[in-house]
Design an enzyme around this catalytic site. Structure first.
Site, short mmCIF file in Angstrom:
data_model
loop_
_atom_site.label_atom_id
_atom_site.label_comp_id
_atom_site.label_asym_id
_atom_site.label_seq_id
_atom_site.Cartn_x
_atom_site.Cartn_y
_atom_site.Cartn_z
N PRO A 109 0.78 -1.24 0.00
CA PRO A 109 0.00 0.00 0.00
C PRO A 109 0.82 1.29 0.00
O PRO A 109 0.24 2.36 -0.11
CB PRO A 109 -0.82 -0.10 1.29
CG PRO A 109 0.04 -0.93 2.20
CD PRO A 109 0.77 -1.92 1.32
N LYS A 112 6.82 1.73 1.98
CA LYS A 112 8.20 2.01 1.54
C LYS A 112 8.20 3.07 0.43
O LYS A 112 9.12 3.88 0.35
CB LYS A 112 8.89 0.73 1.11
CG LYS A 112 9.02 -0.21 2.29
CD LYS A 112 9.89 -1.38 2.06
CE LYS A 112 9.76 -2.34 3.24
NZ LYS A 112 8.39 -2.88 3.43
N GLU A 130 2.57 -1.33 -8.70
CA GLU A 130 1.77 -2.37 -8.04
C GLU A 130 0.97 -3.09 -9.12
O GLU A 130 0.25 -2.46 -9.89
CB GLU A 130 0.84 -1.76 -7.00
CG GLU A 130 -0.21 -2.69 -6.44
CD GLU A 130 0.36 -3.98 -5.84
OE1 GLU A 130 1.33 -3.94 -5.07
OE2 GLU A 130 -0.19 -5.06 -6.15
N ARG A 135 -5.18 -2.47 -5.54
CA ARG A 135 -4.13 -2.08 -4.59
C ARG A 135 -3.35 -0.87 -5.11
O ARG A 135 -2.87 -0.06 -4.33
CB ARG A 135 -3.18 -3.27 -4.32
CG ARG A 135 -3.85 -4.37 -3.50
CD ARG A 135 -2.95 -5.58 -3.30
NE ARG A 135 -1.73 -5.31 -2.56
CZ ARG A 135 -1.62 -5.24 -1.24
NH1 ARG A 135 -2.70 -5.41 -0.49
NH2 ARG A 135 -0.46 -5.01 -0.64
N ASP A 174 10.27 -5.48 -2.62
CA ASP A 174 9.70 -5.85 -1.32
C ASP A 174 8.66 -6.92 -1.65
O ASP A 174 7.48 -6.64 -1.82
CB ASP A 174 9.05 -4.61 -0.69
CG ASP A 174 8.63 -4.84 0.75
OD1 ASP A 174 9.36 -5.56 1.46
OD2 ASP A 174 7.59 -4.30 1.16
N CYS A 227 8.88 -9.98 4.52
CA CYS A 227 8.51 -9.92 5.95
C CYS A 227 8.32 -11.35 6.44
O CYS A 227 7.38 -11.66 7.17
CB CYS A 227 7.28 -9.06 6.17
SG CYS A 227 5.84 -9.58 5.27
N1 SAM Z 1 6.20 -2.42 -0.30
C1 SAM Z 1 4.86 -2.39 0.27
C2 SAM Z 1 4.84 -1.46 1.47
O1 SAM Z 1 5.89 -1.22 2.07
O2 SAM Z 1 3.75 -0.92 1.78
C3 SAM Z 1 4.38 -3.79 0.61
C4 SAM Z 1 4.47 -4.73 -0.54
S1 SAM Z 1 3.76 -6.31 -0.27
C5 SAM Z 1 4.90 -7.07 0.75
C6 SAM Z 1 4.02 -7.08 -1.83
C7 SAM Z 1 3.22 -6.53 -2.98
O3 SAM Z 1 3.59 -7.27 -4.16
C8 SAM Z 1 1.72 -6.68 -2.84
O4 SAM Z 1 1.10 -5.43 -2.95
C9 SAM Z 1 1.32 -7.59 -3.99
O5 SAM Z 1 0.07 -7.24 -4.56
C10 SAM Z 1 2.44 -7.41 -4.96
N2 SAM Z 1 2.58 -8.59 -5.88
C11 SAM Z 1 1.92 -9.75 -5.83
N3 SAM Z 1 2.30 -10.56 -6.86
C12 SAM Z 1 3.20 -9.89 -7.56
C13 SAM Z 1 3.94 -10.17 -8.75
N4 SAM Z 1 3.84 -11.34 -9.37
N5 SAM Z 1 4.77 -9.22 -9.22
C14 SAM Z 1 4.90 -8.04 -8.57
N6 SAM Z 1 4.24 -7.73 -7.44
C15 SAM Z 1 3.39 -8.62 -6.95
#
Ligand code: SAM
Length: 453
Positions: A109, A112, A130, A135, A174, A227
């Site tokens: 969201p 970072k 994203e 999202r 991330d 995480c």
């Molecule tokens: N960096 C964010 C923060 O600090 O608020 C949190 C990121 S969260 C750990 C990982 C994100 O990667 C999610 O929003 C998810 O929707 C996205 N995601 C899921 N599958 C993915 C893919 N195949 N390629 C890139 N991003 C993806």
């Protein structure tokens, strides 16, 4: 209760019992303040997160949604361990980052992304990507709240970004992960966890990294983070990176009193946050640089309508709304007019030609008949010019009424000037409203509205 296989997988750790006890305890509450909106750290920020200049622990968890300052972008509620990426980047760059382009590949969201926006400042650019559209919308709203005006929000697959070959000085991945580090903050993470899910995440992380790799310039810095504690997703993937890509180590000294476990895999520095040893949730990060080499920066041929940069006369009704018009350029996309800091305007135009850019710079509003109808993002922009509108300071309850899109009472209405009002709480802009006689027309977008509270 933890999944039995999870308990088994961490049983080899030297203090597994302490780890499990910590995961069953209370999550730590922390925020990161916005130096672009606050002249100094507030008094309640006395208990500081050691690895972030703007991070602070709070003694108890307030109902953040009921604090207008959060809606004004004065702070972001961000888990302390993940604020460590500021320390990593500043260490890798030896202090200030200068004019950087940062790609935050998995950005929603926006914890970072807003941190990187602060670090990059008006000279730099953050591309916050994203892949999931809903999202990405939340991410864009958080970027608007943060209000620095140096972020482009995209909704693309990692490989689409890699078409911008060697464009970025920093690639932050991330990655979506099995979330073991969030077991106490988010109990659902325990339900979703399984060994098969861990393996799926590890494979997906490698795919994301491989696809995005070309976007990073030689000499640029990669921050890979998750995480989770799981070695399959952490150390094993760093080893895989070191084996398959031309990476160089980056030396980073972490003060031992912080309690961060510093390691090394294939010569690459790794950092692990255990919730029983640090004040924060579980977190893992690795930092490395792309080996130097002579390459050409490549921009894909524009496939979409690029941004239409406005000339001086067209820019005039916009320029008067920003505090430093000489530092900005103005552009139009459809009905919306945007402002960009000069160093990044051309970059954003190049991105708009090949990517699905859903928000960028600062949306100033729409011009009708030579007059601007200001956007909510302009109210939240740190560089909003004073003047050209009335300013009305609200009580906390009035600010919450506004954020709930409730009608103002007669007393509040009586304090509004006829026409456009910038509403503030504690001196921080909350949004616009237009008073016409006995009515006040809110200009708060629905996605910023407080619901159910
Ligand atoms: N960096 C964010 C923060 O600090 O608020 C949190 C990121 S969260 C750990 C990982 C994100 O990667 C999610 O929003 C998810 O929707 C996205 N995601 C899921 N599958 C993915 C893919 N195949 N390629 C890139 N991003 C993806």
């Amino acid at each position: 209760m933890f999944p039995p296989e999870f308990e088994r997988s961490v049983s080899a750790e030297p203090d597994a019992a302490e780890l499990l006890a910590a995961l069953d305890g209370e999550a730590v509450t922390s925020v990161r303040y916005n130096p672009f909106k606050l002249a100094a750290m507030p008094a309640e920020a006395a208990d500081r997160v050691p690895w972030n200049r703007y991070g602070a622990y709070l003694g108890k968890r307030p109902v953040f949604t009921l604090d207008p300052a959060m809606h004004s972008g004065a702070y972001y509620v961000q888990e302390a361990s993940s604020q460590f990426v500021e320390f990593l980047l500043r260490s890798a760059f030896g202090g200030e980052l200068g004019r950087v382009r940062i790609l935050d590949l998995c950005a929603a969201p926006g914890g970072k992304a807003t941190l990187y926006s602060t670090l990059a400042g008006p000279e730099g650019l953050v591309v916050a990507n994203e892949v999931i559209r809903a999202r990405a919308g939340v991410l864009a709203d958080n970027v608007k709240r943060w209000g620095v005006g140096n972020v482009a929000v995209t909704c693309n697959e990692p490989r689409d970004l890699a078409a911008y070959r060697h464009w970025f000085d920093v690639l932050a991945v991330d990655a979506p992960c099995s979330g073991e580090g969030m077991f106490r903050k988010n109990r659902e993470a325990r339900v979703e966890w399984s060994p098969a899910h861990v393996e799926m995440c590890a494979a997906r992380q490698r795919k994301i990294l491989a696809e995005a790799w070309d976007a990073l310039r030689p000499g640029g810095v990669l921050i890979y983070s998750t995480c989770t504690f799981n070695r399959r997703e952490n150390e094993d993937n760093v080893a895989w990176l070191a084996e398959n890509f031309a990476v160089d180590p980056v030396d980073i000294e972490v003060p031992s009193e912080w309690g961060v476990e510093c390691g090394e895999v294939g010569g690459i520095a790794t950092f692990r946050f255990w919730p029983h040893r640090v004040r924060g949730e579980g977190f893992f990060a690795a930092v490395m640089s792309k080996a130097e080499g002579r390459v050409k920066l490549e921009t894909p041929r524009a496939r979409r309508e690029p941004l239409a940069e406005l000339n001086r006369p067209e820019s005039r009704p916009l320029a008067e709304w920003v505090a430093t018009p000489e530092a900005m350029k103005f552009a139009r996309a459809g009905d919306n007019c945007y402002g960009y800091y000069r160093p990044v305007c051309r970059d954003v135009a190049a991105l708009a030609g090949g990517l699905n850019v859903i928000y960028s710079g600062v949306c100033l509003g729409q011009v009708f008949g030579g007059k601007l109808r200001p956007d909510h993002a302009l109210a939240l922009f740190h560089g909003l010019a004073p003047g050209g509108y009335s300013v009305t300071e609200l009580t906390r309850e009035e600010a919450l009424d506004y954020l709930r899109k409730r009608e103002f009472g007669a007393e509040t209405l009586g304090r509004l000037a006829e026409g456009l009002n910038l509403l503030t709480r504690g001196g921080l802009p909350v949004g616009w409203t237009k008073r016409i006689g006995h009515r006040s027309n809110t200009m708060l977008p629905n996605s910023f509205r407080i619901v159910n509270l």
